[in-house]
Design an enzyme around this catalytic site. Structure first.
Site, mmCIF file in Angstrom:
data_model
loop_
_atom_site.group_PDB
_atom_site.id
_atom_site.type_symbol
_atom_site.label_atom_id
_atom_site.label_comp_id
_atom_site.label_asym_id
_atom_site.label_seq_id
_atom_site.Cartn_x
_atom_site.Cartn_y
_atom_site.Cartn_z
ATOM 1 N N LYS A 82 0.838 -1.205 0.000
ATOM 2 C CA LYS A 82 0.000 0.000 0.000
ATOM 3 C C LYS A 82 0.873 1.255 0.000
ATOM 4 C CE LYS A 82 -3.918 1.839 2.766
ATOM 5 N NZ LYS A 82 -4.727 1.637 3.978
ATOM 6 N N SER A 157 -9.751 1.745 3.058
ATOM 7 C CA SER A 157 -8.893 2.548 2.213
ATOM 8 C C SER A 157 -7.868 1.722 1.427
ATOM 9 C CB SER A 157 -8.135 3.568 3.064
ATOM 10 O OG SER A 157 -7.268 2.911 3.965
ATOM 11 N N SER A 181 -9.926 -0.701 7.219
ATOM 12 C CA SER A 181 -9.352 -0.558 5.875
ATOM 13 C C SER A 181 -8.674 -1.787 5.296
ATOM 14 C CB SER A 181 -8.349 0.583 5.857
ATOM 15 O OG SER A 181 -9.033 1.778 5.736
#
Ligand code: GLN
Length: 492
Positions: A82, A157, A181
């Site tokens: 990420k 997210s 997330s």
């Protein structure tokens, strides 16, 4: 291509690589091909490190051929990272304009640990700006699409992480979970997402959003791969004083050992099965409960009475912490700086107003407000007290059960734009995941079925503090006996 490596698990790939049945270079090249084929549709990757990935694979290949030392647990397994996790390679942008082009001078601890385990880092993936959001629509870079339905969001997210694993563009991805997330996008994209206990995994090199809630964890095809990855990335790190010095089990071995012995008492929180829960999601979850009962699990009802306050509590605490953490992005030290300001105050203002997107600005404003004199007691302090009550709810519930089961998200993946006009509605999609962060517990989302329209649904198991061993064993047991199999997304 005879071997569809993208359909294989991390365990399968690493075993083939270790036994010299396949070269890690071949594996990595097949994933780079796969990315080329499908990422034009999914748009999960923000950076693909093609040359660097092949270079890592060649180094590993040499090590294996020459029998130089022990080969790691994730040998040859392609992993995506990420954008919020620091890597020396490439950029670390947090999907924000304010960090566009930013290069980290160091690797996060989890990244170092992946290299040590001989994983192949293949690139970075999209997310909501600074991990604030539930759909990845807040990325300043691009939209990522749900591999199961390209008209739908991948969740957030860590939407890029979930989409990249689900689309078979990599085998493992690392994401971060502050209020859901990892688990919510895993549920939307039909993969497994684990949020470890707070303190299990070092946060060193994770760009901070809300430091008392943030935790890094893996996305994978199944619980076993999640277990392997946790054994790789977990453990005490002197560079993160909130990481905890507890023995780090070899979770995969523990799962294999514990399988037949485990007796399961599952608590269903009555507050998680109300009319807010989409009917189809509820039916699929209840079907999974039946599967577990067939395996001999005992089902008990539990209560988490403060659930209704979780979203409000979370949005006070996380915005307060974010307002402090994001103060460092001021145009002086990192990334974007507004070019022609007349003085330093104007430079700060214009850098931050133009560098941050609307959701991040909203959170900084809210967080500054709840911490300001006169409001601190009314909001921040009160939220801390409710956080304690939420934690105690779980402690009481765990007196009646060993693991808690519920939906991961109240709905399946939604369409682009459906919730962007109403931030509150977006916030409510985290209703079942947020309390777990507030109570610092581990949680895992496991796929349990598909809706009529072909969208994945995930169920969430919540475990006791630092009891990932049990949590992963139960998740694995469920997977072994699950009546509805998902298959792979109808991409290609
Ligand atoms: N969706 C939640 C939020 O917007 C959770 C984010 C996260 O876990 N990073 O804050």
């Amino acid at each position: 291509m005879s071997d569809h490596w993208w359909q294989k698990s991390a365990l399968e790939i690493s075993e083939c690589v270790k036994k010299k049945e396949v070269s890690p270079v071949e594996v990595v090249e097949s994933f780079l091909d796969r990315i080329q084929q499908v990422d034009t549709k999914v748009d999960a990757f923000t950076q693909v490190w093609s040359d660097y990935a092949v270079q890592q694979a060649k180094t590993l290949e040499k090590k294996i051929i020459k029998d130089e030392g022990e080969v790691g647990m994730l040998a040859g397994v392609p992993v995506s990272i990420k954008e919020v996790i620091c890597t020396k390679e490439g950029f670390t942008t947090c999907a924000s304009k304010i960090l566009a082009g930013y290069r980290s001078p160091y690797d996060a601890t989890v990244v170092e640990k992946l290299y040590n385990a001989d994983a192949i880092l293949i690139g970075k993936v999209n997310m909501d700006e600074f991990a604030m959001g539930s759909s990845t629509e807040n990325s300043s870079i691009k939209l990522t699409r749900n591999p199961w339905n390209l008209e739908c969001v991948p969740g957030g997210s860590s939407g890029g992480s979930a989409a990249s694993v689900s689309a078979g563009e990599c085998v493992i991805s690392l994401g971060s979970d502050t209020g859901g997330s990892i688990r919510q996008p895993a549920s939307f994209c039909g993969c497994v997402g684990l949020k470890p206990t707070y303190g299990r995994v070092s946060r060193y090199g994770l760009v901070a959003f809300a430091s008392s809630l943030d935790q890094i964890g893996p996305f994978s095809k199944n619980a076993m791969d999640s277990a392997i990855t946790l054994s790789v990335i977990g453990g005490k790190d002197p560079r993160d004083t909130t990481s905890v010095d507890l023995p780090l089990p070899n979770y995969a071995e523990q799962i294999k050992r514990g399988m037949d012995k485990v007796s399961i008492r599952i608590g269903l929180p009555k507050e998680y099965f109300t009319e807010d829960l989409n009917k189809e999601v509820k039916d699929i979850i209840m079907n999974a409960v039946k599967d577990l009962e067939k395996q001999g699990a005992e089902i008990v009802e539990v209560s988490l009475p403060h659930t209704e306050f979780a979203v409000a509590t979370y949005y006070i605490i996380c915005t307060a912490e974010a307002s402090a953490n994001l103060a460092r992005f001021d145009g002086v030290r990192y990334g974007f700086r507004h070019a022609d300001s007349k003085n330093i105050i104007e430079m700060y203002k214009r850098t931050r107003s133009e560098g941050f997107g609307p959701e991040v600005r909203r959170r900084i404003l809210l967080g500054t407000y709840v911490l300001s004199t006169g409001y601190y007691d009314a909001y921040y302090l009160k939220a801390q007290k409710v956080r304690k009550l939420i934690t105690q709810d779980f402690e009481k519930a765990f007196q009646k059960c060993d693991v808690i089961l519920g939906p991961t998200s109240p709905t399946p993946a939604f369409r682009f734009g459906e919730k962007t006009q109403n931030p509150l509605e977006m916030y409510l999609s985290d209703i079942y995941t947020i309390s777990v962060n507030l109570a610092a517990l581990p949680g895992i989302s496991v796929p349990c079925g598909l809706t009529q329209s072909g969208l994945p649904v995930g169920l969430q198991f919540i475990g006791k503090h630092f009891d990932e061993e049990y949590l992963l064993t139960v998740a694995h047991l469920y997977e072994m006996n699950r009546s509805q199999k998902l298959g792979t997304p109808p991409l290609i």
